[in-house]
Design a protein around this motif. Structure first.
Motif, short mmCIF file in Angstrom:
data_model
loop_
_atom_site.label_atom_id
_atom_site.label_comp_id
_atom_site.label_asym_id
_atom_site.label_seq_id
_atom_site.Cartn_x
_atom_site.Cartn_y
_atom_site.Cartn_z
N LEU A 148 -16.71 46.46 74.29
CA LEU A 148 -15.65 46.17 73.33
C LEU A 148 -14.31 45.98 74.02
O LEU A 148 -13.45 45.24 73.56
CB LEU A 148 -15.55 47.31 72.30
N ILE A 149 -14.15 46.65 75.17
CA ILE A 149 -12.84 46.63 75.82
C ILE A 149 -12.48 45.24 76.34
O ILE A 149 -11.44 44.69 75.97
CB ILE A 149 -12.77 47.70 76.93
N ALA A 193 -13.85 42.58 75.43
CA ALA A 193 -13.91 41.69 74.28
C ALA A 193 -12.55 41.61 73.61
O ALA A 193 -12.08 40.53 73.24
CB ALA A 193 -14.98 42.17 73.30
N VAL A 194 -11.92 42.77 73.48
CA VAL A 194 -10.59 42.79 72.87
C VAL A 194 -9.59 42.07 73.75
O VAL A 194 -8.76 41.29 73.28
CB VAL A 194 -10.15 44.25 72.60
N ALA A 195 -9.72 42.30 75.09
CA ALA A 195 -8.79 41.64 76.00
C ALA A 195 -8.91 40.13 75.88
O ALA A 195 -7.91 39.42 75.84
CB ALA A 195 -9.09 42.08 77.44
N PHE A 196 -10.12 39.64 75.79
CA PHE A 196 -10.31 38.19 75.73
C PHE A 196 -9.96 37.60 74.37
O PHE A 196 -9.34 36.55 74.26
CB PHE A 196 -11.77 37.82 76.04
N PHE A 197 -10.40 38.29 73.32
CA PHE A 197 -10.37 37.64 71.99
C PHE A 197 -9.57 38.39 70.93
O PHE A 197 -9.67 38.07 69.76
CB PHE A 197 -11.80 37.45 71.47
N GLY A 198 -8.81 39.44 71.35
CA GLY A 198 -8.07 40.20 70.35
C GLY A 198 -9.00 41.01 69.49
O GLY A 198 -10.07 41.44 69.95
N ILE A 199 -8.65 41.22 68.22
CA ILE A 199 -9.54 41.97 67.35
C ILE A 199 -10.10 41.07 66.26
O ILE A 199 -9.62 39.96 66.06
CB ILE A 199 -8.84 43.20 66.72
N MET A 220 -13.68 39.39 64.17
CA MET A 220 -15.08 39.03 64.27
C MET A 220 -15.47 38.53 65.66
O MET A 220 -16.53 38.87 66.19
CB MET A 220 -15.40 37.93 63.26
N VAL A 221 -14.61 37.69 66.25
CA VAL A 221 -14.99 37.01 67.49
C VAL A 221 -15.31 37.98 68.63
O VAL A 221 -16.36 37.86 69.27
CB VAL A 221 -13.92 35.98 67.89
N PRO A 222 -14.46 38.97 68.88
CA PRO A 222 -14.82 39.89 69.97
C PRO A 222 -16.11 40.66 69.65
O PRO A 222 -16.86 41.00 70.57
CB PRO A 222 -13.63 40.83 70.05
N GLY A 223 -16.36 40.89 68.38
CA GLY A 223 -17.60 41.56 67.99
C GLY A 223 -18.81 40.72 68.40
O GLY A 223 -19.78 41.23 68.96
N ALA A 245 -18.96 47.24 66.41
CA ALA A 245 -17.79 46.37 66.58
C ALA A 245 -16.76 46.57 65.47
O ALA A 245 -15.65 46.05 65.56
CB ALA A 245 -18.23 44.91 66.64
N SER A 246 -17.12 47.32 64.46
CA SER A 246 -16.11 47.62 63.43
C SER A 246 -14.94 48.36 64.04
O SER A 246 -13.83 48.30 63.52
CB SER A 246 -16.76 48.44 62.31
N MET A 247 -15.19 49.05 65.17
CA MET A 247 -14.10 49.77 65.82
C MET A 247 -13.03 48.84 66.36
O MET A 247 -11.91 49.25 66.61
CB MET A 247 -14.65 50.63 66.96
N ILE A 248 -13.37 47.57 66.59
CA ILE A 248 -12.34 46.62 67.02
C ILE A 248 -12.06 45.61 65.91
O ILE A 248 -11.71 44.47 66.16
CB ILE A 248 -12.74 45.89 68.33
N GLY A 249 -12.27 46.06 64.70
CA GLY A 249 -11.79 45.27 63.58
C GLY A 249 -12.77 44.29 63.00
O GLY A 249 -12.42 43.47 62.16
#
Ligand SMILES: Nc1ncnc2c1ncn2[C@@H]1O[C@H](COP(=O)(O)OP(=O)(O)O)[C@@H](O)[C@H]1O
Ligand SMILES: [Mg+2]
Lengths: 399, 281
Positions: free
Chosen positions: B146-147, B149-155, B157-160, B232-236
């Motif tokens: 997730l980490i 993923a957030v860096a690349f795509f923010g929060i 659906m996409v980072p999920g 992935a709900s943890m990153i929105g």
């Protein structure tokens, strides 16, 4: 021109084929090479040529390299050295596309465990070779149907292979290969997985098919009986090498070495030998010319107690016994027909030995061998026994 | 520097961070449009699905269930009751969100995984390289993905989806490789002996023969995608997972339980659907 020609075809399995080839050239055995290099010699300098329309059998024990050899012929296995010519073209020099073309047009293959595609119906299996050549759907279905008819499976087109018996599955395998109308059929122990009765049927059918379709067939087997039954010529393999090539008779009569001889020992000779092999030149009289006097003379000369009688065209007419002839001589009978006996036993030149044995058994007079009613030889009882015992002391003229 | 590494530890964490930063910056031209358009596409899909009245979807699912389970009623009945219950509890929208995520993540995993599996099956070298990578991808705790993923795509659906791709693709790759390698040698020889091209061999013999095994891999991939989507709900990422998470944060056992049941129902239906696609034929 031979349709297939192999020259010094060699295959070494393993990481260091070069070293193994060197050792082979120095005359090391397969076993020594395996010990020294860890490489397995699959086929060792095999050379042979196959004529169009021939059934060429490759025979040997398990592990002798038969499957490897047959796969070198269509390059499913790349040769280490040597060449294989098909219609004069060197297979080893072809690029992928040319090789595919040869496989599609010239070489059909039938496998030991059938190798049918289980997800396809019988018809779709038979269509496979045509499908990958992108033939129009109707055309390939038509050709596949014809091939299936040919092997007697016309009514099973929509079944899946696993619904069929082993024999029928292999017929599908055969139809799949025939549908492409290849020049050569490669058959790797195609009948070995079938039970004996079905196997014999398939052998007969293959011979029939071959005589009507004039395909060249390379047939692999580990069974000498099968090889002798269907082969025009047989190549015997041992440890990757071909140790003898010859007609069934040549192999049986003159085994090239101990290995072949031991192989041959097991064979039921009675199935292979025919009247032709054991007959002798017959003593005869001509009923149109000779009387009892000549007959008696000839029997005395040859030390026999009866003599066969023919006409001028050498058509078999009967036989005369010494007893009757001397009686007739005493009574001064000139006409041989008065003492001619016609209850003679006769066999055709290609009658197998086991049948001759039952015919000849219990008969005291020799058996005549005829070809189109013409007398060609005579079989005395001793010869049958000798041949069955494997001593086949045959008149070299007839061997 | 070496001495430094011994006394203060090798800066693996710093290195990874540096690398992630580099990638984030270096590939932002790629990530930004993906984030934007792909995100829009997913929301669009989810929105359209939500427009369909629940009872229609329930009937369609039940019908499919009826036919794929060989005209038995069990799965169909379960689907009706389960989905109705989720709707009844007011979680329909979340269900659709979760479903969309799982669907798209799984599709991408399959689209990427099957070709890689095919490559692996064709080359021992590729297999030797891929195997440890796949092991690594699967054993790393799912949260870790997730980490970056957030860096690349923010929060959102996409980072999920991105995290799910990394976590859920390996089974498809593995089973595709395995399935193709297991195809009987004689069948492959047969197809070659008749002059098939490599592609014909693959499409007409290898893939059909390997289908059952590949489907088993895809089934695992889908189930992993579902578990990742929940995490992935943890990153929105929206959906049932988010409801569980918020229930957890507020210590609401009841809502947590109901949302959890929703996930279980969805999991069972998806699992049976992908499995029976396998057992058919
Ligand atoms: N792919 C392979 N790798 C290594 N050795 C092989 C391979 N295929 C066959 N061999 C070896 O080559 C020899 C000949 O095998 P094969 O051609 O299958 O014999 P046959 O068909 O007469 O039973 C055997 O010693 C076998 O172990
Ligand atoms: Mg073999």
């Amino acid at each position: 021109m031979p349709i297939i020609e192999a020259k010094n075809l060699t295959k070494v399995f393993g990481k260091n084929p070069k070293q193994a080839i060197e050792l082979l050239n120095q005359g090391s055995s397969k076993e020594e090479i395996l010990k020294k290099t860890g490489s397995t010699v699959g086929v060792n300098k095999a050379s042979f040529s196959v004529e169009p329309g021939e059934i060429f059998v490759i025979m040997g024990l398990s592990g002798s390299g038969k499957s490897t050899l047959v796969r070198l012929i269509n390059r499913l296995i790349e040769p280490t050295t040597g060449s294989i010519l098909i219609d004069g073209q060197d297979l080893a020099k072809m690029d992928k596309k040319e090789l595919r073309q040869v496989r599609r047009e010239k070489l059909g293959m039938v496998f030991q465990r059938f190798a049918l595609f289980p997800n396809r119906t019988v018809l779709q299996n038979a269509e496979y070779g045509l499908e990958i050549q992108k033939l129009p759907k109707e055309e390939r279905a038509k050709k596949a149907r014809e091939a299936l008819e040919l092997v007697g499976l016309g009514g099973y087109t929509d079944q899946k292979p696993d619904q069929l018996s082993g024999g029928m599955q292999q017929r599908v395998g055969l139809a799949r290969a025939l549908a492409n109308d290849p020049e050569v059929l490669l058959m790797d122990e195609a009948f070995s997985a079938l039970d004996p009765l079905i196997r014999k049927d398939m052998q007969d059918e293959l011979i029939d098919l071959q005589s009507t379709m004039k395909k060249t067939i390379i047939f692999i087997t580990h069974d000498l009986d099968e090889a002798l039954r269907i082969g025009d010529r047989i190549a015997l393999m041992k440890d990757g090498s071909i140790v003898q090539i010859g007609t069934p008779e040549e192999i049986l009569m003159n085994p090239a070495n101990d290995y072949v001889e031991r192989f041959v020992e097991d064979v039921d000779r009675s199935k292979v030998l025919t009247a032709n092999h054991i007959m002798k030149r017959p003593e005869t009289i001509n009923i149109e010319k000779h009387g009892p006097r000549v007959a008696l003379e000839r029997m005395k000369e040859a030390g026999i107690s009866s003599i066969l009688a023919v006409d001028s065209k050498r058509n078999l007419k009967g036989y005369v016994t010494a007893e009757d002839a001397s009686e007739a001589k005493k009574k001064d009978i000139r006409d041989i027909s008065e003492i001619l006996l016609t209850d003679i036993k006769q066999v055709e030149k290609d009658t197998p030995m086991n049948e001759i044995f039952t015919i000849i058994n219990g008969s005291s007079i020799p058996t005549a061998v005829v070809e189109n009613d013409r007398l060609v030889g005579i079989i005395v009882r001793g010869a049958v026994i000798a041949a069955l015992a494997g001593e086949s002391e045959v008149d070299s003229e007839y061997a | 520097m070496l001495k430094d590494w011994f006394t203060n530890g090798i800066p693996i964490a710093e290195g990874t961070e540096w690398l992630t930063d580099q990638i984030t910056e270096g590939f932002s031209f790629l990530f930004e449009p993906i984030k934007e358009h792909f995100g829009e596409f997913m929301e669009f899909t989810a929105d359209k699905l939500m427009l369909v009245p629940p009872f229609i979807i329930i009937i369609i699912v039940a019908l499919i269930a009826f036919f794929i389970s060989g005209k038995k009623l069990g799965l169909a009945a379960f689907s009706i009751v389960g989905l109705w219950l989720i709707d009844n509890q007011g979680y329909w929208e979340h269900l659709i969100n979760t479903f969309t995520l799982v669907l798209i993540a799984s599709l991408l995993s399959v689209i990427i995984g099957v070709p890689i599996g095919i490559l692996m099956s064709k080359s021992n070298t590729v297999e030797a390289i891929m195997k440890p990578i796949l092991d690594f991808m699967q054993t790393m705790p799912a949260f870790v993905y997730l980490i970056p993923a957030v860096a690349f795509f923010g929060i959102g659906m996409v980072p999920g989806i991105f995290a799910s791709l990394i976590f859920a693709t390996p089974p498809t790759v593995r089973f595709t490789n395995l399935g193709i390698r297991q195809v009987s040698k004689e069948l492959v020889e047969a197809s070659e002996a008749f002059g098939s091209t490599g592609t014909q061999k693959l499409l007409k013999v290898e893939l059909p023969m390997a289908k059952a095994t590949i489907m088993a891999g895809i089934n695992q991939t889908v189930m992993l995608a579902l578990s990742m989507v929940v995490i992935a709900s943890m990153i929105g990422a929206p959906g049932l997972g988010r409801e569980v998470l918020s229930a957890l944060q507020r210590a609401q056992v009841g809502t947590g339980f109901v949302a959890g049941i929703g996930i279980v129902i969805l999991a069972i239906i998806i699992d049976r659907f992908t499995q029976s696609a396998n057992s058919k034929e």
